[in-house]
Design an enzyme around this catalytic site. Sequence first.
Site, short mmCIF file in Angstrom:
data_model
loop_
_atom_site.label_atom_id
_atom_site.label_comp_id
_atom_site.label_asym_id
_atom_site.label_seq_id
_atom_site.Cartn_x
_atom_site.Cartn_y
_atom_site.Cartn_z
N GLN A 1 67.34 -124.19 69.98
CA GLN A 1 67.29 -125.42 70.79
C GLN A 1 68.69 -125.50 71.22
O GLN A 1 69.49 -124.54 71.15
CB GLN A 1 66.85 -126.50 69.71
CG GLN A 1 65.29 -126.24 69.19
CD GLN A 1 64.81 -127.36 68.58
OE1 GLN A 1 65.18 -128.46 68.46
NE2 GLN A 1 63.40 -127.26 68.06
N ASN B 1 52.20 -129.48 72.34
CA ASN B 1 52.93 -128.36 72.23
C ASN B 1 52.39 -127.03 71.14
O ASN B 1 51.28 -127.78 70.01
CB ASN B 1 54.21 -128.84 71.45
CG ASN B 1 54.93 -127.61 70.59
OD1 ASN B 1 55.80 -127.16 71.38
ND2 ASN B 1 55.13 -127.50 69.30
N GLU B 2 52.44 -126.13 71.43
CA GLU B 2 51.74 -125.13 70.54
C GLU B 2 50.43 -125.33 69.90
O GLU B 2 50.24 -125.14 68.65
CB GLU B 2 52.69 -124.81 69.15
CG GLU B 2 53.98 -123.89 69.87
CD GLU B 2 54.95 -123.28 68.72
OE1 GLU B 2 54.93 -123.63 67.47
OE2 GLU B 2 55.86 -122.65 69.22
N GLU C 1 60.10 -121.97 74.74
CA GLU C 1 60.93 -121.95 73.40
C GLU C 1 61.17 -120.45 73.24
O GLU C 1 60.26 -119.41 73.23
CB GLU C 1 60.20 -122.13 72.47
CG GLU C 1 60.03 -123.71 72.24
CD GLU C 1 59.29 -124.28 70.90
OE1 GLU C 1 59.61 -123.49 69.95
OE2 GLU C 1 58.70 -125.24 71.02
N GLU D 1 64.78 -131.49 70.24
CA GLU D 1 63.83 -131.92 69.06
C GLU D 1 64.09 -132.75 68.28
O GLU D 1 65.17 -132.56 67.71
CB GLU D 1 62.84 -130.47 68.43
CG GLU D 1 61.83 -131.07 67.92
CD GLU D 1 60.91 -129.99 67.37
OE1 GLU D 1 60.92 -128.89 67.63
OE2 GLU D 1 59.87 -130.21 66.67
N TYR E 1 60.22 -116.04 69.17
CA TYR E 1 61.40 -115.69 68.41
C TYR E 1 61.42 -114.37 67.81
O TYR E 1 60.58 -114.12 67.42
CB TYR E 1 61.52 -116.89 67.18
CG TYR E 1 61.58 -118.43 67.75
CD1 TYR E 1 62.72 -118.98 68.01
CD2 TYR E 1 60.31 -119.22 68.03
CE1 TYR E 1 62.66 -120.24 68.71
CE2 TYR E 1 60.22 -120.44 68.28
CZ TYR E 1 61.57 -121.02 68.93
OH TYR E 1 61.38 -122.23 69.29
N ASN F 1 57.01 -129.13 67.46
CA ASN F 1 56.21 -129.70 66.47
C ASN F 1 56.07 -131.10 66.19
O ASN F 1 55.06 -131.63 66.10
CB ASN F 1 56.31 -128.82 65.07
CG ASN F 1 55.95 -127.20 65.21
OD1 ASN F 1 55.23 -127.01 65.97
ND2 ASN F 1 56.42 -126.74 64.25
#
Length: 496
Positions: A348, A171-172, A291, A26, A243, A71
């Site tokens: 990442q 994304n998200e 992720e 990212e 996470y 993000n």
Amino acid sequence: KKATIMIDKNFILSDIDERTYGSFVEHLGRCVYEGIYQPGHPAADEKGLRQDVAALIRELNVPVTRYPGGNFVSGYRWEDSVGPKEQRPSKIDLAWRVVESNQFGLNEFMEWTKTVDTQPMMAINLGTRGIEAAKNIIEYTNLKKGSYYSDLRRQHGVTEPHDIKLWCLGNEMDGPWQEGHKTALEYGRIAEEAGKAMRLVDPTIETVACGSSSLSMPTFGFWEDTVLSQCYDQVDYISMHQYYGNRDGDSQQFLASSDGMDQFIREVISICDAVKAKRRAKKQINISFDEWNVWYHSNEQDKQIEPWSEHPHQLEDVYNFEDSLLVASMMITMLRHADRVKIGCLAQLVNVIAPIMTSATGVWKQTIFYPFAMISNQGRGHVLHTQIKAPTFASNYGNSGYLDAVVIENVEEDQLTIFAVNKDLEDELELTSDFRQYEGYRLVDHVMLRHDDLKAVNTEANPETVAPVKGSRVVFEQGKLTGVLPTQSFHMIKLQ
Ligand code: AHR
């Protein structure tokens, strides 16, 4: 304590999709700048790509890499990242409140994928943008020539199309922190229409719809159901993100977190299949766990970052030994769902919550590098249904087993590989396993990751505090594996 692993060579769960061992780059912190790209650095090539970093990425063996966010992608204008570098604008990035110089962009990323032997997984911006930008980027990357954006790519010096096959539709988008955050219905509609437009440009692509940003999102479940009900025909995968962190300082509970991941995967599969049934669809939606990792160590220090700086030290978690055990367990969990989890991205890759760290003077491997590299390199073939009998402990997920394990068969290599984590912080596990169906097999390798100190870390000065060693307490005789898995340890046992 005693534990048993049971398999049958005829009980095959699924082939492993190599993309399960993917990662993520990212535009965030020092992942790109000072990470994979640092012109002028002694280890950089003429394009500015750091070859010391590239060598470690090749060791990790990462078949697919998600890019450019995260993000970040929800405010991304891909056009700013292509063409002559001196004409590229510096733009503010609202996701991380930094300035993005665009000196590394789409074409540089594609160049980089070749040097590290990975395939791109490109995300589009469905936060501040929509169908028009989605259509244009795929015209730029995947059409040969003869149209405005394909010819623009050629003017930028890239004659052949990049032919990017895998695309994330945003994304998200369920997250209130996301630029252009949407309701499930709003997102489901835009994903459907953007996916449709992109497939009209290139019908050979695969697309990933945004699922929930974690199991604890208040909209979880409703989100997947609504989104898939809208865009089912235009997507192939639904994403999952998760996470974990040992915020309470309870390592036994922390190591149980992979059971949370398991629960999350099971629930998403149920929703995918419920939508499939409601639609009487033939197509099955699979999972892109794009992720996953441990992330919490850097949370406090990140509050100090000066806004609008360029690639500050951000999300630079320093991983300890217990994190590497959980990473191993999370990978085992995904493999135990190999029939539905087809893509996985460790978030990442470099410097930002990453297995690889860089400084001006060198590169080093964090603790989590090792389980990833061991499983990614050796976990190829198909997964056997792996039954485990092991003692349990009370956890946030009910009863969690002290043993996590999966057995993988590689028919081409005539090989069986067992990945196992003993999560017990106090007792060894006495392991027995019957492999008599594999006549003539011998124990050819046993590698273990273990440290007395759960908080041990690798640093530039001491890069091998936590590193794999040869295991010595397992024997294989007449088709039976017996031995001891020491407290808090990860194992790769290979039979051939
Ligand atoms: O990986 C770090 C961030 O975590 C990503 O940008 C975002 O998608 C997630 O919240």
